[in-house]
Scaffold this motif. Structure first.
Motif, short mmCIF file in Angstrom:
data_model
loop_
_atom_site.label_atom_id
_atom_site.label_comp_id
_atom_site.label_asym_id
_atom_site.label_seq_id
_atom_site.Cartn_x
_atom_site.Cartn_y
_atom_site.Cartn_z
N GLN A 163 0.75 -1.22 -0.09
CA GLN A 163 -0.15 -0.15 -0.08
C GLN A 163 0.83 1.16 -0.09
OE1 GLN A 163 -3.16 0.25 3.25
NE2 GLN A 163 -3.61 -1.83 2.08
N GLN A 164 1.59 1.61 1.00
CA GLN A 164 2.86 2.50 0.61
C GLN A 164 3.15 2.72 -0.79
OE1 GLN A 164 3.53 4.60 3.03
NE2 GLN A 164 3.99 5.31 1.70
N MET A 165 3.40 1.61 -1.38
CA MET A 165 4.30 1.44 -2.26
C MET A 165 3.19 2.00 -3.95
SD MET A 165 6.61 -1.46 -2.79
CE MET A 165 7.35 -2.65 -1.44
N LEU A 166 2.67 1.52 -3.09
CA LEU A 166 0.73 2.13 -4.18
C LEU A 166 1.06 4.12 -4.11
CD1 LEU A 166 -1.08 2.12 -6.24
CD2 LEU A 166 -2.89 1.38 -4.28
N ALA A 167 1.39 3.61 -2.43
CA ALA A 167 0.50 5.72 -2.43
C ALA A 167 1.90 6.45 -3.18
CB ALA A 167 0.95 5.94 -1.48
N ILE A 168 3.11 5.75 -3.34
CA ILE A 168 4.39 6.67 -3.86
C ILE A 168 4.60 6.52 -5.31
CG2 ILE A 168 6.45 6.20 -4.35
CD1 ILE A 168 6.89 5.32 -1.48
N GLY A 169 3.36 5.36 -6.25
CA GLY A 169 3.08 5.28 -7.22
C GLY A 169 2.28 5.93 -7.99
N ARG A 170 1.26 6.20 -6.64
CA ARG A 170 0.54 7.07 -7.34
C ARG A 170 0.81 8.43 -7.27
NH1 ARG A 170 -4.24 7.65 -3.01
NH2 ARG A 170 -2.55 8.35 -1.62
N SER A 171 1.83 8.97 -7.03
CA SER A 171 2.27 10.28 -6.72
C SER A 171 3.01 10.54 -7.69
CB SER A 171 2.71 10.67 -5.29
OG SER A 171 4.21 10.35 -5.23
N LEU A 172 3.69 9.35 -8.27
CA LEU A 172 4.43 9.51 -9.16
C LEU A 172 3.78 10.45 -10.53
CD1 LEU A 172 7.28 6.50 -8.77
CD2 LEU A 172 7.55 8.78 -8.69
N MET A 173 2.52 9.35 -11.03
CA MET A 173 1.76 9.63 -11.37
C MET A 173 1.28 10.62 -12.14
SD MET A 173 0.74 6.07 -13.25
CE MET A 173 -0.36 6.81 -14.22
N ALA A 174 1.47 11.73 -11.58
CA ALA A 174 1.05 13.13 -11.47
C ALA A 174 2.20 13.89 -11.93
CB ALA A 174 0.62 14.11 -10.37
N ASN A 175 3.62 12.85 -12.85
CA ASN A 175 4.98 13.55 -13.46
C ASN A 175 5.47 15.04 -12.32
OD1 ASN A 175 6.78 12.88 -15.07
ND2 ASN A 175 6.12 14.56 -16.14
N PRO A 176 5.53 14.68 -11.13
CA PRO A 176 5.57 16.07 -10.79
C PRO A 176 7.18 15.95 -9.95
CG PRO A 176 5.80 12.90 -8.76
CD PRO A 176 5.90 13.02 -10.46
N ASP A 177 7.24 17.14 -10.11
CA ASP A 177 8.83 17.71 -10.07
C ASP A 177 9.69 17.56 -9.01
OD1 ASP A 177 9.30 18.20 -12.78
OD2 ASP A 177 8.23 20.41 -12.36
N LEU A 178 8.72 17.50 -7.40
CA LEU A 178 8.84 17.55 -6.65
C LEU A 178 7.69 16.75 -5.59
CD1 LEU A 178 9.99 18.24 -3.41
CD2 LEU A 178 8.71 20.55 -3.54
N ILE A 179 8.01 15.78 -4.88
CA ILE A 179 7.74 15.23 -3.91
C ILE A 179 7.44 15.09 -2.90
CG2 ILE A 179 6.59 11.68 -3.61
CD1 ILE A 179 7.28 11.11 -6.11
N MET A 180 6.47 14.79 -1.59
CA MET A 180 6.41 15.43 -0.40
C MET A 180 5.87 13.66 0.19
SD MET A 180 5.98 19.42 0.32
CE MET A 180 3.95 18.91 -0.56
N MET A 181 6.89 13.23 0.80
CA MET A 181 6.49 12.41 1.61
C MET A 181 6.47 11.98 3.33
SD MET A 181 8.56 9.31 0.21
CE MET A 181 8.67 9.12 -2.15
N ASP A 182 5.51 12.10 3.34
CA ASP A 182 5.22 11.83 5.18
C ASP A 182 4.86 10.70 5.82
OD1 ASP A 182 4.25 13.39 8.07
OD2 ASP A 182 2.47 14.38 6.88
N GLU A 183 6.04 10.56 6.24
CA GLU A 183 6.54 9.28 7.30
C GLU A 183 5.94 7.94 6.71
OE1 GLU A 183 7.57 9.96 10.07
OE2 GLU A 183 6.79 11.34 11.00
N PRO A 184 6.72 7.84 5.83
CA PRO A 184 6.73 6.56 4.69
C PRO A 184 6.71 5.37 4.97
CG PRO A 184 8.49 7.80 3.91
CD PRO A 184 7.96 8.80 4.70
#
Length: 238
Positions: free
Chosen positions: A144-165
Motif C-alpha cells: 500500500q505504501q508503494m502504491l501511495a508513492i506510485g500514485r504520486s508519481l503518476m502526476a509526473n512531479p518535480d517535487l514529491i513530499m513524503m509524510d512518514e513513508p
C-alpha cells in the motif's frame, strides 16, 4: 540555497487559537533530498499540508520555482509539479491498483505520457504490476505504501513530499521504501521527506531541519545533524 525549487518563508499555520507552525523558513534545493525531523505534534505534517495547498497558511509565503503558491489550493499546486504522499497512505481501498494509480494522473491529458508513467512506477515497484487488478485494500502495508508513492508519481512531479513513508512497516520493507526514494531522486525527482526514522532519513538526505513545537530549532547538512550530540540523543537514541 542554490537552485532552490521550494522556498518557505516565515510560514505560519493556525487552527483557531492554536499556532501549529510559528514562522518557519526553509528551502529545498532542486535535485536533492531534504528531511524534516521532529517529535509528534511538532508541525511537520502541517508544514507539508500548507506547501501542498491542503491547508491555507495564516502567514508567511510558500514559493515554488520562484512563484508564490500560497493561495492556489491542492489541485492547482499538484498541477504545477508538487505531489504529496500522505501519512497513512490514504489509498482508495475499494479501487483496484490500476484505478488508484490513475487517480494520481487525474489532471493529465496525454494518454501516452500516462502509460509511460505506469512503466516508471512498475520499474520502481514491480509487485504493483502483478497486483494491477487487485483492490487496494487487499495489499499488504508495504504494498500500500508503494502504491501511495506510485500514485504520486503518476502526476509526473518535480517535487514529491513524503509524510512518514516508513511508518508501521516491517524493517525489510522499510529498506525497500528507502531504496525507492533514492532511486527516484537519482531519476531527478526532488524529495522533501518527513520521517520518524531519523537515522535512515538523515543517511539518505543532503540537508535537514529539526522542527519542535512549530519552530525550526536546528538545521544543517544531514551529515552534520547525524553527528550532532543533541540529535543523536533525542532522535537517534544514541
Amino acid at each position: 540555497m542554490a537552485n532552490e525549487i521550494l522556498s518557505v518563508d516565515e510560514l505560519q499555520v493556525s487552527y483557531g487559537v492554536i499556532k501549529a507552525v510559528k514562522g518557519i523558513t526553509l528551502s529545498v534545493e532542486e535535485g536533492s533530498i531534504v528531511t524534516i525531523i521532529g517529535s509528534n505534534g511538532a508541525g511537520k505534517s502541517t508544514t507539508l499540508g500548507a506547501v501542498s495547498g491542503l491547508i491555507r497558511p495564516s502567514g508567511g509565503k510558500v514559493s515554488f520555482r520562484g512563484n508564490n503558491i500560497n493561495r492556489l489550493g491542492a489541485a492547482r499546486t499538484a498541477k504545477l509539479g508538487i505531489s504529496l504522499v500522505p501519512e497513512g497512505r490514504r489509498i482508495f481501498s475499494n479501487l483496484t491498483v490500476r484505478e488508484n494509480l490513475l487517480m494520481g494522473a487525474y489532471n493529465r491529458k496525454d494518454k501516452e505520457e500516462i502509460e509511460g508513467n505506469f512503466e516508471a512506477v512498475f520499474s520502481l515497484f514491480p509487485v504493483l504490476k502483478e497486483r494491477l487488478k487487485q483492490s487496494g485494500g487487499t495489499l499488504s502495508g508495504g504494498e500500500q505504501q508503494m502504491l501511495a508513492i506510485g500514485r504520486s508519481l503518476m502526476a509526473n512531479p518535480d517535487l514529491i513530499m513524503m509524510d512518514e513513508p516508513s511508518l508501521g512497516l516491517a524493517p525489510i520493507v522499510v529498506e525497500e521504501v528507502f531504496q525507492a526514494i533514492q532511486t527516484l531522486n537519482s531519476r531527478g525527482v526532488t524529495i522533501l521527506l518527513v520521517e520518524q526514522n531519523a537515522a535512515k532519513a538523515l543517511e539518505i538526505s543532503k540537508y535537514a531541519y529539526v522542527l519542535e513545537t512549530g519552530k525550526i530549532t536546528l538545521q544543517g547538512s544531514a551529515k552534520e545533524l547525524l553527528e550532532s550530540e543533541e540529535v543523536r540523543k533525542v532522535y537517534l537514541g544514541i
